[in-house]
Scaffold this active site. Sequence first.
Site, mmCIF file in Angstrom:
data_model
loop_
_atom_site.group_PDB
_atom_site.id
_atom_site.type_symbol
_atom_site.label_atom_id
_atom_site.label_comp_id
_atom_site.label_asym_id
_atom_site.label_seq_id
_atom_site.Cartn_x
_atom_site.Cartn_y
_atom_site.Cartn_z
ATOM 1 C CB CYS A 72 15.242 -36.850 -43.359
ATOM 2 S SG CYS A 72 15.649 -37.496 -44.965
ATOM 3 C CB SER A 493 24.250 -34.586 -52.918
ATOM 4 O OG SER A 493 24.266 -35.266 -51.683
#
Length: 590
Positions: A72, A493
């Site tokens: 990321c 999530s």
Amino acid sequence: MPDGSRVVKKRKTTKRRKRYTFDKAKLPSRHVTEGPERAPHRSYLYAMGLTEKEIHQPLVGVATCWNEAAPCNISLSRQAQAAKKGVAENGGTPREFTTITVTDGIAMGHAGMKSSLVSREIIADSVELTMRGHCYDALVGLAGCDKSLPGMMMAMVRLNVPSVFIYGGTILPGRFKGRDVTVVDVFEGVGMHAAGKMSDADLDKLESVACPCAGSCGGQFTANTMACVSEAIGLALPGSAGAPASFKSRDRVVRETGAGVMHCLAKNIRPRDVVTRQSLDNAAKVVAATGGSTNAALHLPAIAHEAGIKYTLDDVAKIFKKTPYIADLMPGGRYTATDMYRIGGAPVVIKELLNAGILDGDCMTVTGKTLSQNHRRIKFPKDQDVVYRVKNAITPTGGVVGLKGNLAPDGAIVKVAGMQNLFFKGPARVFDCEEDAFEAVVNSKIKEGDVIIIRYEGPRGGPGMREMLSTTAALYGQGMGEKVALVTDGRFSGGTRGFCIGHVGPEAAVGGPIGLVKNGDIISIDAKKGRMDVALTKAELARRKKNWKPRKHDFQSGALWRYAQTVGPASAGAVVHPGGKKESHCYADI
């Protein structure tokens, strides 16, 4: 709006370079660069190779969350160089700095996840302190992982200096057995493997191909959801969220962001001119329309809090209830963030919602134009089924729903995108931490029809409000995803799917009803009506509350202890300070 008289004149240069001359007497950096008494300060700047001219230009913080923890963030250092070029080409002196991230995919399923939500506050705090300490005049913020996006936007609104946000970009999908996959497929693969439905060899292969390059998790999970929020709320340039991290075109967009922050500085466009109740509503509508992450219901109130705007889970839930779901994105749908980018990205969703009268097009953005003006030339793409017209919406109401009832008096939230059955009723299976629940799942001790309760995982009780993707994905991998429900005062999530209810408030640690539930109590969940209840009388709940005793967690010092002392409820964003409403001064005006 604060005084906009900083610009003295604007020189004619190339189309890319719009050099401005600024009045340093009106900028924070005057405190470190101007006057004989600042000679020692300037000597530090000369030591780093700055010229006299660069020292007396506006100093622009270029903040990234770069690290080597996960894909990321790995491209953010490269992208920062492009942002710095954009700043320098337009009359600013960029000063790069970094802050932390805790990457959820690595932290998932163990005690490391307690650090995740806490990191949002540390990111905002550390950016604030760096900007304050060095008196930077403006901010470009680059972020890639889930909590770093809201953390960076929170810092921008808190400081209220001219700022532009830029997302680091999504990862490309992997390929496994002829289909696109993401990291969520690997988490679900763990459940399939435990149930004997996936071989060792297939799980090994899946984990090696699911994440093929740099970028954030590839579905409409939290990072991509908040990237869409950055455009919808107006803190990012239109279209900037879409390009995958590995695409060369992303560096061009980041460079334009560097130029954009200098335009904001010249015109004195500040984050609190952009973040309003109306723009927050716009952002919540885009989350609902894309079936985005339930975490947005934490992050939007937190961003609002920095501006002194009261914006709660209730406000978000009302928006979700009336917004059509039009983007068929993972985890509830079929497509990845890369697929949406290829058909035009977030601007397609925003323009369609504008055309339908769902968004407020008059909201100001960092371009200096309104949301409608930014999207006036966007055409709805033909021959695709990633994003639908509002009149042909996948469902007439949003992909995320708020719930209330005697089990969640302060509210709860569930993602319903892709779900067929919106009602569930069954006996409670109670666990006081995620690890115990996960062990029960992988050892096939959960029965069809159970309502799994995972409590003492809220902001204060965790502490840190863990996500439960390991548990929910394992359930799905076993084929139990639609046969059980999961209720927690923790969170989920953005990759979670199934009947999973999070953010239950009040949390167990403060004596909320979820802390009073016992094995076998009947829980009913109705996502159509927005209700979640336990079949207990008020008298019985009161009796149990009288006998309830607070639990002591294992974090009695350090950052997690400090967080637990100050954090507020999830319904208000799990924030840790009084917010913009209590300010007596604004950093941008020092």
